[in-house]
Design an enzyme around this catalytic site. Structure first.
Site, PDB file in Angstrom:
ATOM      1  N   CYS A 105     -14.911   8.628  -6.878  1.00 19.85           N
ATOM      2  CA  CYS A 105     -15.120   6.972  -5.874  1.00 19.85           C
ATOM      3  C   CYS A 105     -16.833   7.152  -6.283  1.00 19.85           C
ATOM      4  CB  CYS A 105     -14.190   6.654  -4.927  1.00 19.85           C
ATOM      5  SG  CYS A 105     -13.802   5.253  -4.862  1.00 19.85           S
TER       6      CYS A 105
ATOM      7  N   HIS B  28      -8.796   8.861  -7.789  1.00 12.41           N
ATOM      8  CA  HIS B  28      -9.060   9.244  -6.373  1.00 12.41           C
ATOM      9  C   HIS B  28      -7.413  10.336  -6.936  1.00 12.41           C
ATOM     10  CE1 HIS B  28     -10.473   7.687  -2.922  1.00 12.41           C
ATOM     11  NE2 HIS B  28     -10.450   6.507  -3.492  1.00 12.41           N
TER      12      HIS B  28
ATOM     13  N   GLU C 274      -7.259  12.466  -5.027  1.00  8.72           N
ATOM     14  CA  GLU C 274      -6.018  13.122  -3.623  1.00  8.72           C
ATOM     15  C   GLU C 274      -5.239  12.751  -3.716  1.00  8.72           C
ATOM     16  OE1 GLU C 274      -8.357  10.210  -2.022  1.00  8.72           O
ATOM     17  OE2 GLU C 274      -8.669  11.229  -4.020  1.00  8.72           O
TER      18      GLU C 274
END
Length: 373
Positions: free
Chosen positions: A259, A343, A345
């Site tokens: 990001c 993202h 994660e």
């Protein structure tokens, strides 16, 4: 939908003069922020605690929120950095075995003003048509309208500033694990806990460093790799950090950016960034990997992009957004440094892109095999 008896009124005032009047939940008061929307159907607690939303008033496009409550485990940070929270409906009596409280209680505890019972579809359409706008969320309708022109002037002057400095930690913090395979420096631009958790689960000892971490600190720390986190604000505002990354990238360590980390690394390598009309925020953004043609379902939260044709050779773009063609990933230094705008994660897919962490570990393993740290 929960409608409080004699419910307190609340309002959103946009910088173009548009008003959305509804009812209040959470805290009372007045707050100014950049009004954005996110399309996630779940994950409202993660949204409310994501530091990347610093300085923003967040609108949920999914109509019902709060139905499974909140708990102490799912927050991405200890704080809430949003300036306001807007939903169509909120649930007074959530039902879930992990529930420890309501979203209304959470907002009150964090001092966040909430607005509900407005047409969030109309608000979202306006933001898509006009672009992201500043807004004022308030429970003081009478006072706000009595000084309307003055408040509109305040809105037009507002900008999210000093975002990274406002969310980063001040001192390094080690999160160790038993018999760690690698030691990773996680530079905190506003990191989400699940980034740290994803590394720990893979046997990495993680040292979280302030955003201003230097190449000297990285070198003296004896790290095997560097993780660049997500974070809020305009990436171009962080000139000292960009210079630091230029020097860190020259150390020869594997680097993985997510990001804002993706944007800052690109800037350090000579690329450009630009503000998107209304950003990518949600859990269903399609991203195409150019080398395979495969499309991934990703979770995203950003208002800026790396300009794809500005990435200098030998760096190259690796992923593109399937909706608008914007840059979603890049690689530098023969693949030793790689970054993504989404993202991995955040369980979009839910595991479509989690293998990127395994790729990062493989790079560190390869570096050790070649006599690296």
């Amino acid at each position: 939908m929960q409608i409080l008896e004699n419910g307190r009124k609340a309002m959103l005032l946009l910088e173009d003069g548009t008003r959305f009047e509804g009812l209040s939940f959470g805290a009372e008061g007045t707050s100014i922020g950049e009004v954005v929307f996110t399309t996630g159907m779940t994950g409202y607690q993660e949204t409310l605690t994501d530091p990347s939303y610093y300085g923003q008033i967040v609108t949920q496009t999914f109509p019902l929120n709060g139905n499974y409550g909140v708990n102490h485990e799912d927050g991405e940070s200890d704080q809430s950095y949003v300036r306001g929270y807007i939903v169509r409906e909120w649930c007074e009596h959530p039902s879930n075995f992990r529930c420890e409280g309501t979203v209304d209680q959470f907002l009150k505890e964090k001092g966040i003003i909430g607005l509900y019972d407005i047409d969030t579809r109309a608000l979202t359409r306006r933001l898509r048509e006009r672009g992201v706008m500043n807004g004022m969320i308030t429970t003081d309708l009478e006072g706000t309208l009595a000084n309307l022109e003055q408040n509109l002037a305040r809105l037009r002057e507002y900008a999210v500033r000093d975002a990274v400095q406002s969310v980063t930690i001040s001192q390094p913090h080690l999160y160790d694990c038993e018999n760690p395979r690698f030691r990773v420096a996680l530079i905190d631009y506003g990191y989400k806990r699940n980034i740290r958790r994803s590394l720990l689960e893979r046997g990495c000892a993680v040292t979280v460093l302030p955003a201003t971490a230097t190449a000297q600190q990285i070198q003296e720390g004896g790290f095997d790799g560097v993780m660049l986190s997500n974070g809020p604000g305009d990436p171009m505002e962080n000139q000292t950090i960009i210079q630091n990354l230029r020097e860190i990238s020259a150390l020869g360590l594997p680097i993985f950016g997510i990001c804002l980390g993706h944007q800052l690394m690109a800037l350090s390598q000579g690329a450009r960034t630009a503000k998107l009309k209304y950003g990518h925020r949600g859990a269903n953004q399609p991203v195409v990997e150019l080398s395979t043609g495969r499309t991934y379902v990703t979770s995203q939260n950003h208002g800026y992009e790396v300009v794809a044709d500005s990435v200098p050779a030998p760096g190259r773009v690796t992923h593109l957004n399937a909706n608008d063609g914007s840059c979603e990933g890049a690689t530098y230094e023969g693949g030793r440094i790689f970054t993504v705008q989404f993202h991995p994660e955040a369980c979009g897919g839910p595991t479509d892109t989690s293998e990127l962490f395994d790729r990062f570990l493989q790079l560190m393993e390869d570096a050790k095999g070649k006599g690296g740290n």
